[in-house]
Design a protein around this motif. Structure first.
Motif, PDB file in Angstrom:
ATOM      1  N   ALA A   9      76.650 -61.401 -52.279  1.00  0.00           N
ATOM      2  CA  ALA A   9      76.136 -61.026 -53.592  1.00  0.00           C
ATOM      3  C   ALA A   9      76.130 -59.505 -53.727  1.00  0.00           C
ATOM      4  O   ALA A   9      75.511 -58.802 -52.921  1.00  0.00           O
ATOM      5  CB  ALA A   9      74.723 -61.576 -53.793  1.00  0.00           C
ATOM      6  N   ASN A  57      72.685 -57.221 -53.164  1.00  0.00           N
ATOM      7  CA  ASN A  57      72.632 -56.919 -54.597  1.00  0.00           C
ATOM      8  C   ASN A  57      71.301 -56.379 -55.084  1.00  0.00           C
ATOM      9  O   ASN A  57      71.261 -55.606 -56.042  1.00  0.00           O
ATOM     10  CB  ASN A  57      72.984 -58.174 -55.409  1.00  0.00           C
ATOM     11  CG  ASN A  57      72.078 -59.359 -55.095  1.00  0.00           C
ATOM     12  OD1 ASN A  57      71.614 -59.535 -53.974  1.00  0.00           O
ATOM     13  ND2 ASN A  57      71.841 -60.189 -56.090  1.00  0.00           N
ATOM     14  N   MET A  90      81.212 -63.501 -54.602  1.00  0.00           N
ATOM     15  CA  MET A  90      80.170 -64.517 -54.459  1.00  0.00           C
ATOM     16  C   MET A  90      80.776 -65.868 -54.117  1.00  0.00           C
ATOM     17  O   MET A  90      80.282 -66.588 -53.249  1.00  0.00           O
ATOM     18  CB  MET A  90      79.347 -64.617 -55.748  1.00  0.00           C
ATOM     19  CG  MET A  90      78.129 -63.719 -55.785  1.00  0.00           C
ATOM     20  SD  MET A  90      76.991 -64.163 -57.111  1.00  0.00           S
ATOM     21  CE  MET A  90      77.683 -63.259 -58.484  1.00  0.00           C
ATOM     22  N   ALA A 132      74.092 -66.018 -57.799  1.00  0.00           N
ATOM     23  CA  ALA A 132      74.196 -66.046 -56.340  1.00  0.00           C
ATOM     24  C   ALA A 132      73.315 -67.148 -55.754  1.00  0.00           C
ATOM     25  O   ALA A 132      73.725 -67.860 -54.825  1.00  0.00           O
ATOM     26  CB  ALA A 132      73.808 -64.689 -55.762  1.00  0.00           C
ATOM     27  N   CYS A 189      73.030 -61.864 -62.178  1.00  0.00           N
ATOM     28  CA  CYS A 189      73.900 -62.045 -61.003  1.00  0.00           C
ATOM     29  C   CYS A 189      73.128 -62.683 -59.857  1.00  0.00           C
ATOM     30  O   CYS A 189      73.673 -63.508 -59.113  1.00  0.00           O
ATOM     31  CB  CYS A 189      74.474 -60.704 -60.566  1.00  0.00           C
ATOM     32  SG  CYS A 189      75.707 -60.038 -61.692  1.00  0.00           S
ATOM     33  N   TYR A 211      72.908 -61.280 -49.242  1.00  0.00           N
ATOM     34  CA  TYR A 211      72.451 -60.619 -50.470  1.00  0.00           C
ATOM     35  C   TYR A 211      72.460 -59.106 -50.287  1.00  0.00           C
ATOM     36  O   TYR A 211      71.610 -58.544 -49.588  1.00  0.00           O
ATOM     37  CB  TYR A 211      71.049 -61.099 -50.827  1.00  0.00           C
ATOM     38  CG  TYR A 211      70.998 -62.550 -51.246  1.00  0.00           C
ATOM     39  CD1 TYR A 211      71.211 -62.914 -52.569  1.00  0.00           C
ATOM     40  CD2 TYR A 211      70.746 -63.559 -50.316  1.00  0.00           C
ATOM     41  CE1 TYR A 211      71.167 -64.250 -52.967  1.00  0.00           C
ATOM     42  CE2 TYR A 211      70.713 -64.890 -50.690  1.00  0.00           C
ATOM     43  CZ  TYR A 211      70.922 -65.230 -52.025  1.00  0.00           C
ATOM     44  OH  TYR A 211      70.893 -66.547 -52.408  1.00  0.00           O
TER      45      TYR A 211
END
Length: 404
Positions: free
Chosen positions: A364, A55, A358, A33, A29, A53
């Motif tokens: 993300a 994530n 996204m 991103a 992922c 971000y």
């Protein structure tokens, strides 16, 4: 003259154990991103908005200044030779004192082994105690790499569904019901990745008792214990000398790329783990070990506590904000820097939801597929180890896209 054996038809064939290791979808992922982040839609010069971000599980702060200064001094002084495989004696003593001062626990330095991150600690431990076919119980959901260490050692990671009613953690009753002749022990994480939830100290004591009665091993990953927010956190080292505890300098101390961790072992396991460490790693980074001594200075600890309070404030903002968007948080996280939330109000599954966010919101997030099979397809993880400005902007974008 004897003929030489013919060459293998496939010199690059993989060992069978590799098939049991799933891709780390968190990183997949992250790659997706990054690809979107390089597009015009995320380029401010072309009217785009930068990717946010939320994530990756990494603090947005780096190592404290005293740690960086200690590293520079170590290099300048030429103190870069190997240390003992169990770690720099001064660092083992410092960790021992920290257990006494912070957690009111008597942990002799001889039971502490310094490792090349918590990952190396888990590899050393599973290599030492998990035999072929041995079963290790762990909650579903849980951090994927933990089960893969068991698989790589030849064991079987048996995931037990742990829902919101159990705070996404195992309890003594579920461990007792699942125990079999093949079970070697349990692997827990408190607080947990991906849920940010902890096991109540009394319940953890009951789990350890169940495992002890069956001659098994209790392993507790405490890399987020320093980032606990509600009530009085307690370390599992207080449950008995037979409990194995893993910790790290990555999260509370902000030393992610320094790759430094430790484990507290029963004395009987130290020689075996030391032997493995000598062969697999020689030692953890010498510079990182000398630098980590500065983690326990009063000013550094005060800074880490200030950062912990900042993380708590972020949690207190983001949880109700997600709820207001229809992204239900089944259990309020009490530690780490993650929120585990339900995406079913907006998408058929969390993978679809995260990919759409996204593309459309330029945020993300991490879908749940990495973390097991028990309702993970409908949950996603958000890391609030980012600035409050980023969190506010992320909520604004989510509100725009979700129409809330």
């Amino acid at each position: 003259m004897d003929r030489l054996p013919s060459a293998s038809p496939d010199p690059f064939r993989l060992a069978p154990r590799v098939a049991g290791i799933e891709p780390f979808w968190v990183m997949e992922c992250a790659k997706a991103a990054d690809l979107i982040a390089r597009s015009p839609a995320c380029d401010p010069a072309q009217g785009g908005e930068p990717m946010i971000y939320l994530n990756i599980g990494e603090p947005d702060t780096t190592a404290p200044p005293a740690v960086a200064e200690a590293a520079r001094h170590c290099i300048d002084a030429g103190r870069t030779q190997y240390t003992p495989a169990t770690g720099l004696p001064a660092l083992r003593e410092a960790i021992s004192r920290w257990y006494a001062e912070r957690w009111q626990a008597d942990v002799p330095a001889r039971r502490i082994v310094v490792t090349a991150g918590a990952s190396a600690a888990l590899q050393l431990l599973t290599t030492a105690v998990v035999g072929v076919g041995d079963e290790i119980l762990m909650p579903d959901p849980s951090y994927p790499c933990n089960r893969h260490f068991v698989t790589a050692a030849g064991g079987i990671a048996r995931l037990l569904p742990a829902g919101a009613a159990q705070r996404f953690q195992l309890d003594a009753a579920s461990v007792e019901a699942a125990w079999s002749e093949a079970t070697r022990g349990v692997m827990l994480a408190s607080p947990s990745n991906p849920t940010g939830t902890s096991i109540a100290p009394d319940e953890l004591a009951r789990i350890a008792a169940v495992v002890r009665e069956r001659g098994g091993l209790t392993l507790v990953d405490e890399i987020y214990l320093g980032l606990s927010y509600d009530g009085q956190a307690r370390s599992a080292v207080t449950l008995g000398d037979d409990v194995v505890v893993i910790n790290s300098f990555s999260k509370y101390f902000g030393m992610t790329g320094w790759r430094l961790g430790w484990m507290v072992l029963p004395e009987a396991l130290v020689p075996a783990v030391e032997k493995l460490a000598q062969n697999l790693y020689i030692c953890a980074s010498t510079v990182a070990q000398h630098a980590a001594l500065a983690c326990f200075e009063p000013d550094t600890l005060a800074l880490c506590e200030q950062r912990r309070r900042t993380m708590q404030a972020r949690r207190d903002f983001i949880v109700p904000a997600l709820e207001s968007l229809g992204l239900t948080v089944p259990v309020r996280p009490d530690g780490a820097f993650y929120v585990w939330f339900d995406t079913r109000a907006h998408a058929p599954d969390s993978w679809t939801f995260c990919m759409e966010m996204m593309q459309r919101a330029h945020i993300a997030l991490t879908p749940g597929r990495d973390f097991g099979h028990a309702q993970t397809a409908h949950h996603a993880r958000l890391s609030f180890a980012s600035s409050m400005d980023d969190l506010h902007e992320a909520v604004r974008r989510l509100r725009r896209v979700l129409g809330r």
